[in-house]
Design an enzyme around this catalytic site. Structure first.
Site, PDB file in Angstrom:
ATOM      1  N   CYS A  39       0.831  -1.201   0.000  1.00 50.89           N
ATOM      2  CA  CYS A  39       0.000   0.000   0.000  1.00 50.89           C
ATOM      3  C   CYS A  39       0.873   1.263   0.000  1.00 50.89           C
ATOM      4  CB  CYS A  39      -0.975  -0.054   1.178  1.00 50.89           C
ATOM      5  SG  CYS A  39      -2.394   1.040   0.976  1.00 50.89           S
ATOM      6  N   HIS A  91      -3.475  -5.728   1.111  1.00 48.27           N
ATOM      7  CA  HIS A  91      -2.794  -5.931   2.397  1.00 48.27           C
ATOM      8  C   HIS A  91      -2.712  -7.411   2.775  1.00 48.27           C
ATOM      9  CE1 HIS A  91      -2.472  -1.740   3.929  1.00 48.27           C
ATOM     10  NE2 HIS A  91      -3.431  -1.532   3.045  1.00 48.27           N
ATOM     11  N   GLU A 130      -0.894  -8.823   4.930  1.00 46.00           N
ATOM     12  CA  GLU A 130      -0.734  -9.019   6.386  1.00 46.00           C
ATOM     13  C   GLU A 130      -2.095  -9.141   7.076  1.00 46.00           C
ATOM     14  OE1 GLU A 130      -0.505  -6.187   4.845  1.00 46.00           O
ATOM     15  OE2 GLU A 130      -1.045  -4.476   6.106  1.00 46.00           O
TER      16      GLU A 130
END
Lengths: 232, 78
Positions: A85, A202, A204
């Protein structure tokens, strides 16, 4: 194997990345943007957020942080660098990846789970077979990937397009499947060598099953597996 | 000390969503004949620097040459 997670003023996804890495059994430590010592890190992650308030352009100020000269050197030596990002935006501003991230065409901040298709690429950060569809959240206002036609042709020819936005079945809609207007539905690209990888979604947030998906796990495990193999 | 004004705009062919929205909004307000609206940035600089130095500031930080053009207007001594 140890991840370094670079913390800029205004980063806000660094804890998610550290949590994800540790949950997968890896060591992960923060690296302050003013630090210039990256010794002991095997892979670096530039997390999401709003570094320096996104002033001037997203990532434009962060790329001149003291740590960035070292990140560039680390990448040039072949060290694996992942930009998520805002981290992706910083990597383009630092010229470690080509192109730029523009404002979403719909002018809306988007935040939702997003199907992505894995492309055949030279990226060292992923070992998923081409055409695998993963479901990973996007969360951004400036994720509209842009590069000129010549650069796009080069990205395609060199296997540098790693991920494309797609429909849930992996197809791409005739008018484009990117929720942000990204050129050619591009969600993530890598450099020619494959060690520097930037993406808007994302991964994660797709590691802990608590948040709904574990599709993000390969984005952290593949690089560690590869590094372990190289180390023998 | 010299004073400069810098205008940063998207390169030709790059979609400018805020500009397009303003264009539609003006049409909705009844303004006919508005053919194009582009929204960019305006930067004022007062510095002990010549034009070449300001150009370098634009290339390195104030504009991104991949997506943006810039125009520098020299306003003379501040």
């Amino acid at each position: 194997m140890r991840f370094g997670v670079v913390l800029f003023p205004g980063s806000n996804c660094e804890q998610d990345v550290v949590h994800a890495a540790r949950m997968l059994g890896f060591s992960a430590e923060y690296v302050w943007h003013g630090d210039t010592d990256l010794a002991g890190f095997d892979a670096l992650v530039l997390p999401g957020g709003f570094s320096y308030g996104d002033y001037i352009r997203c990532g434009a100020v962060a790329r001149f942080s003291p740590v960035m000269a070292e990140v560039v050197r680390f990448a040039e030596r072949g060290g694996p660098v992942l930009g998520i990002c805002n981290g992706f935006q910083i990597l383009t501003e630092a010229h470690l990846l080509p192109g730029a991230l523009l404002r979403n065409t719909g002018l809306k901040f988007i935040c939702h789970p997003q199907p992505l298709r894995v492309e055949r690429s030279v990226c060292e950060w992923l070992d998923l077979p081409a055409d695998t569809v993963v479901d990973i959240p996007v969360n951004h206002n400036e994720g509209n990937y842009y590069c000129d036609a010549e650069t796009l042709a080069r990205l395609d020819a060199n296997g540098q397009v790693v991920l494309r936005y797609c429909e849930p079945d992996g197809s791409r809609a005739p008018g484009g499947s990117a929720p942000n207007g990204a050129l050619d539905d591009i969600a993530g690209i890598c450099n020619g060598r494959g060690n520097v990888f930037g993406l808007m979604p994302h991964p994660e947030r797709g590691v802990d099953p608590l948040v709904g998906t574990t599709d993000g796990r390969p984005f952290f495990t593949a690089i560690i597996k590869r590094l372990a193999e190289v180390a023998g | 000390m010299a004073r400069y004004e810098v205008y940063v705009t998207y390169k030709q062919g790059i979609f400018d969503p805020p500009g397009a929205t303003a264009e539609r909004a003006l049409a909705n307000l009844g303004y006919e004949g508005v053919h194009s609206v582009k929204i960019g940035k305006y930067i004022q600089i007062e510095a002990d620097a010549d034009l070449a130095a300001v150009r370098e500031m634009c290339e390195r930080l104030l504009a991104n040459p991949v997506i943006e053009d810039y125009r520098i207007v020299t306003e003379g001594e501040a």
